[in-house]
Design a protein around this motif. Structure first.
Motif, mmCIF file in Angstrom:
data_model
loop_
_atom_site.group_PDB
_atom_site.id
_atom_site.type_symbol
_atom_site.label_atom_id
_atom_site.label_comp_id
_atom_site.label_asym_id
_atom_site.label_seq_id
_atom_site.Cartn_x
_atom_site.Cartn_y
_atom_site.Cartn_z
ATOM 1 N N GLY A 118 11.338 -1.944 13.046
ATOM 2 C CA GLY A 118 10.874 -0.951 12.408
ATOM 3 C C GLY A 118 9.369 -0.581 12.732
ATOM 4 N N ALA A 119 8.711 -0.330 11.644
ATOM 5 C CA ALA A 119 7.192 -0.280 11.638
ATOM 6 C C ALA A 119 6.386 -1.350 11.577
ATOM 7 C CB ALA A 119 6.768 1.058 10.881
ATOM 8 N N ILE A 120 6.941 -2.568 11.632
ATOM 9 C CA ILE A 120 6.210 -3.894 11.192
ATOM 10 C C ILE A 120 6.645 -4.638 12.382
ATOM 11 C CG2 ILE A 120 5.695 -3.470 8.912
ATOM 12 C CD1 ILE A 120 7.951 -5.122 8.231
ATOM 13 N N THR A 142 -0.943 1.936 3.812
ATOM 14 C CA THR A 142 -1.641 3.007 3.482
ATOM 15 C C THR A 142 -1.469 3.951 4.591
ATOM 16 O OG1 THR A 142 -3.559 1.219 2.857
ATOM 17 C CG2 THR A 142 -4.200 3.456 3.283
ATOM 18 N N LYS A 143 -1.263 5.078 4.254
ATOM 19 C CA LYS A 143 -1.059 6.568 4.879
ATOM 20 C C LYS A 143 -1.967 7.493 4.532
ATOM 21 C CE LYS A 143 3.822 5.452 6.096
ATOM 22 N NZ LYS A 143 5.042 5.655 6.187
ATOM 23 N N ASN A 144 -1.860 8.175 5.605
ATOM 24 C CA ASN A 144 -2.678 9.718 5.154
ATOM 25 C C ASN A 144 -1.830 10.496 4.156
ATOM 26 O OD1 ASN A 144 -3.223 12.551 5.818
ATOM 27 N ND2 ASN A 144 -4.779 11.809 6.847
ATOM 28 N N PRO A 171 11.128 7.785 -0.306
ATOM 29 C CA PRO A 171 12.034 7.187 0.637
ATOM 30 C C PRO A 171 11.980 7.389 1.953
ATOM 31 C CG PRO A 171 12.899 9.240 -0.517
ATOM 32 C CD PRO A 171 11.742 8.862 -1.237
ATOM 33 N N LYS A 172 11.151 8.146 2.307
ATOM 34 C CA LYS A 172 10.692 8.275 3.778
ATOM 35 C C LYS A 172 9.386 7.608 4.273
ATOM 36 C CE LYS A 172 12.291 13.082 4.025
ATOM 37 N NZ LYS A 172 11.825 14.559 4.226
ATOM 38 N N ASN A 173 8.982 6.970 3.389
ATOM 39 C CA ASN A 173 7.754 6.218 3.902
ATOM 40 C C ASN A 173 7.641 4.592 3.572
ATOM 41 O OD1 ASN A 173 5.442 8.178 4.184
ATOM 42 N ND2 ASN A 173 6.619 9.086 2.728
ATOM 43 N N ILE A 174 8.623 3.971 2.795
ATOM 44 C CA ILE A 174 8.221 2.446 2.482
ATOM 45 C C ILE A 174 9.680 1.763 2.868
ATOM 46 C CG2 ILE A 174 8.616 2.810 0.073
ATOM 47 C CD1 ILE A 174 5.777 1.056 1.478
ATOM 48 N N ASN A 175 10.498 2.135 3.849
ATOM 49 C CA ASN A 175 11.572 1.550 4.268
ATOM 50 C C ASN A 175 11.252 -0.156 4.495
ATOM 51 O OD1 ASN A 175 14.025 3.160 4.385
ATOM 52 N ND2 ASN A 175 12.323 4.319 4.915
ATOM 53 N N VAL A 176 10.143 -0.083 5.031
ATOM 54 C CA VAL A 176 9.588 -1.573 5.595
ATOM 55 C C VAL A 176 9.693 -2.398 4.661
ATOM 56 C CG1 VAL A 176 8.303 -0.981 7.827
ATOM 57 C CG2 VAL A 176 7.076 -0.875 5.457
ATOM 58 N N ALA A 177 9.274 -2.201 3.414
ATOM 59 C CA ALA A 177 9.544 -3.071 2.245
ATOM 60 C C ALA A 177 10.858 -3.706 1.868
ATOM 61 C CB ALA A 177 8.752 -2.354 0.915
ATOM 62 N N ARG A 200 -3.948 6.403 10.795
ATOM 63 C CA ARG A 200 -2.834 5.608 11.570
ATOM 64 C C ARG A 200 -1.974 4.938 9.919
ATOM 65 N NH1 ARG A 200 -4.714 2.954 17.119
ATOM 66 N NH2 ARG A 200 -5.163 4.865 17.962
ATOM 67 N N ASN A 201 -0.787 4.992 10.430
ATOM 68 C CA ASN A 201 -0.126 4.352 9.365
ATOM 69 C C ASN A 201 -0.278 2.719 9.239
ATOM 70 O OD1 ASN A 201 1.213 6.833 8.757
ATOM 71 N ND2 ASN A 201 3.026 6.537 10.233
ATOM 72 N N THR A 202 -0.873 2.262 8.091
ATOM 73 C CA THR A 202 -1.359 0.812 8.162
ATOM 74 C C THR A 202 -0.434 0.067 7.168
ATOM 75 O OG1 THR A 202 -3.520 1.611 8.689
ATOM 76 C CG2 THR A 202 -3.390 -0.591 7.733
ATOM 77 N N HIS A 203 0.027 -1.225 7.756
ATOM 78 C CA HIS A 203 0.954 -1.958 6.813
ATOM 79 C C HIS A 203 0.140 -3.505 6.920
ATOM 80 C CE1 HIS A 203 4.197 0.895 6.790
ATOM 81 N NE2 HIS A 203 4.010 1.050 8.010
ATOM 82 N N GLU A 204 -0.249 -3.918 5.897
ATOM 83 C CA GLU A 204 -0.691 -5.207 5.847
ATOM 84 C C GLU A 204 0.313 -5.993 5.067
ATOM 85 O OE1 GLU A 204 -5.264 -5.061 4.368
ATOM 86 O OE2 GLU A 204 -4.426 -3.419 3.928
ATOM 87 N N PRO A 227 4.331 12.611 10.786
ATOM 88 C CA PRO A 227 3.413 11.628 10.769
ATOM 89 C C PRO A 227 3.722 10.530 9.897
ATOM 90 C CG PRO A 227 2.813 13.628 9.600
ATOM 91 C CD PRO A 227 3.872 13.837 10.330
ATOM 92 N N ALA A 228 4.838 10.701 8.882
ATOM 93 C CA ALA A 228 5.098 9.606 8.045
ATOM 94 C C ALA A 228 5.667 8.308 8.567
ATOM 95 C CB ALA A 228 6.044 10.050 7.041
ATOM 96 N N THR A 229 6.117 8.862 9.920
ATOM 97 C CA THR A 229 7.031 7.778 10.726
ATOM 98 C C THR A 229 6.043 7.267 11.740
ATOM 99 O OG1 THR A 229 9.094 8.536 10.474
ATOM 100 C CG2 THR A 229 8.790 7.449 12.201
ATOM 101 N N SER A 230 5.871 5.804 12.054
ATOM 102 C CA SER A 230 5.247 5.105 13.127
ATOM 103 C C SER A 230 5.981 5.274 14.452
ATOM 104 C CB SER A 230 5.128 3.774 12.744
ATOM 105 O OG SER A 230 4.173 3.833 11.681
ATOM 106 N N TYR A 231 5.355 5.609 15.619
ATOM 107 C CA TYR A 231 5.883 5.524 16.688
ATOM 108 C C TYR A 231 6.791 4.220 17.190
ATOM 109 C CZ TYR A 231 5.770 5.690 22.055
ATOM 110 O OH TYR A 231 6.268 5.647 23.307
HETATM 111 O O1 LIG Z 1 6.796 4.383 10.005
HETATM 112 C C1 LIG Z 1 6.013 3.685 9.104
HETATM 113 O O2 LIG Z 1 4.812 3.182 9.381
HETATM 114 C C2 LIG Z 1 6.839 3.056 8.011
HETATM 115 C C3 LIG Z 1 7.709 4.105 7.341
HETATM 116 O O3 LIG Z 1 7.896 5.214 7.329
HETATM 117 C C4 LIG Z 1 8.888 3.427 6.404
HETATM 118 O O4 LIG Z 1 8.775 2.136 6.280
HETATM 119 O O5 LIG Z 1 9.618 4.168 5.860
#
Ligand SMILES: O=C([O-])CC(=O)C(=O)O
Ligand SMILES: NC(=O)C1=CN([C@@H]2O[C@H](COP(=O)(O)OP(=O)(O)OC[C@H]3O[C@@H](n4cnc5c(N)ncnc54)[C@H](O)[C@@H]3O)[C@@H](O)[C@H]2O)C=CC1
Length: 252
Positions: A118-120, A142-144, A171-177, A200-204, A227-231
């Motif tokens: 996914g996004a990580i 961290t997101k906008n 539910p649309k922003n932290i699936n990566v966790a 930018r959607n930043t994950h540390e 914008p919530a979803t990273s490319y």
């Molecule tokens: O796309 C992202 O940066 C992460 C995201 O939305 C998710 O984990 O749900």
């Protein structure tokens, strides 16, 4: 060639539909028929507004890129109908009842459940957490604020705590966790920040364990339509599908 069905025809599905080398999209389904028809126009896939009709198609694998709710509604039926599944809205598996039900169904039907990176980055080798001690596992996202559906004019922590509670609220922003939890077999401490100056959607990811220490910071470009979803999340699925038939498997 691998025959793919798309469950959810939004932003991620549109990126996938434009990069189909190595697989073929045969069917698509969305709550909003217009969105499935758009994918159909791009790929020639059959478009369906009924899940029951969609899942009867001749498919090897279904890619869920819809929502946590859609995983609850349809994932078991995908497996029962003899198809593998890629679950992008992996936050659904924060529910242990659903996770165990899907695992049991996959075993019984001989199908596979794929959780993409996914996004990580770095998810593959974090699976060592299942055999070696991890003493700290923190995800700071961290997101906008517009991605999080909130308004603030300064950098603000909007959540600090357990991953399962965070995905329930966002539910649309932290699936990566939840992907991190499944990979490592450990609970993840989550901090979620809103920063109006950040585009930018930043994950540390901070990990300490018997292996040593790990720090990763990824600054993802958001998808233009969501914008919530990273490319990167869409690229990750395309890569997963292309790799299914590769004779050499790279990464743990
Ligand atoms: O796309 C992202 O940066 C992460 C995201 O939305 C998710 O984990 O749900
Ligand atoms: N694991 C990860 O790293 C990441 C996961 N995601 C998740 O992936 C999913 C897809 O993301 P996007 O394409 O950006 O979302 P999107 O909102 O652009 O598209 C989702 C599509 O699925 C459809 N849909 C939603 N619920 C449905 C249901 N119950 N039945 C049928 N159709 C349904 C919607 O109508 C929409 O067309 C989201 O849940 C998102 O949170 C996104 C980025 C990273």
């Amino acid at each position: 060639m691998i025959k793919v069905g798309l469950l959810g025809c939004g932003n991620v599905a549109h990126v996938i539909a434009k990069e189909t080398e190595g697989f073929s999209i045969k069917a698509c389904f969305d709550l909003m028929p217009r969105r499935a028809e758009e994918i159909s126009k791009l790929t020639g896939a059959g478009s369906f507004s009924s899940f029951e009709e969609f899942i009867k198609e001749d498919l090897d694998i279904v890619v869920e890129a819809a929502s946590v709710t859609a995983v609850h509604e349809f994932a078991r039926e995908v497996l029962e109908n003899g198809k593998d599944i890629v679950i992008l809205s992996v936050g659904a598996l924060a529910d242990p009842g659903l996770k165990n039900e899907l695992k049991d169904t996959a075993k019984r039907t001989g199908r596979k459940i794929y959780i993409p990176s996914g996004a990580i980055m770095g998810l593959d080798n974090l699976k060592i957490g299942r055999i070696s001690n991890i003493s700290k596992l923190l995800l700071r996202t961290t997101k906008n604020p517009r991605s999080l559906g909130i308004e603030t004019d300064k950098k603000t922590m909007v959540f600090s705590g357990r991953a399962d509670e965070c995905i329930r609220q966002f539910p649309k922003n932290i699936n990566v966790a939840i992907a991190l939890e499944l990979a490592t077999g450990h609970d993840v401490e989550v901090e979620l920040w809103a920063d109006p100056d950040l585009q930018r959607n930043t994950h540390e990811i901070i990990v300490e364990g018997d292996f040593g220490n790990f720090y990763l910071k990824i600054e993802n470009k958001p998808c233009p339509d969501n914008p919530a979803t990273s490319y990167l999340a869409a690229l990750s699925i395309i890569t997963l599908l292309r790799n299914l038939e590769e004779p050499i498997k790279i990464g743990t």
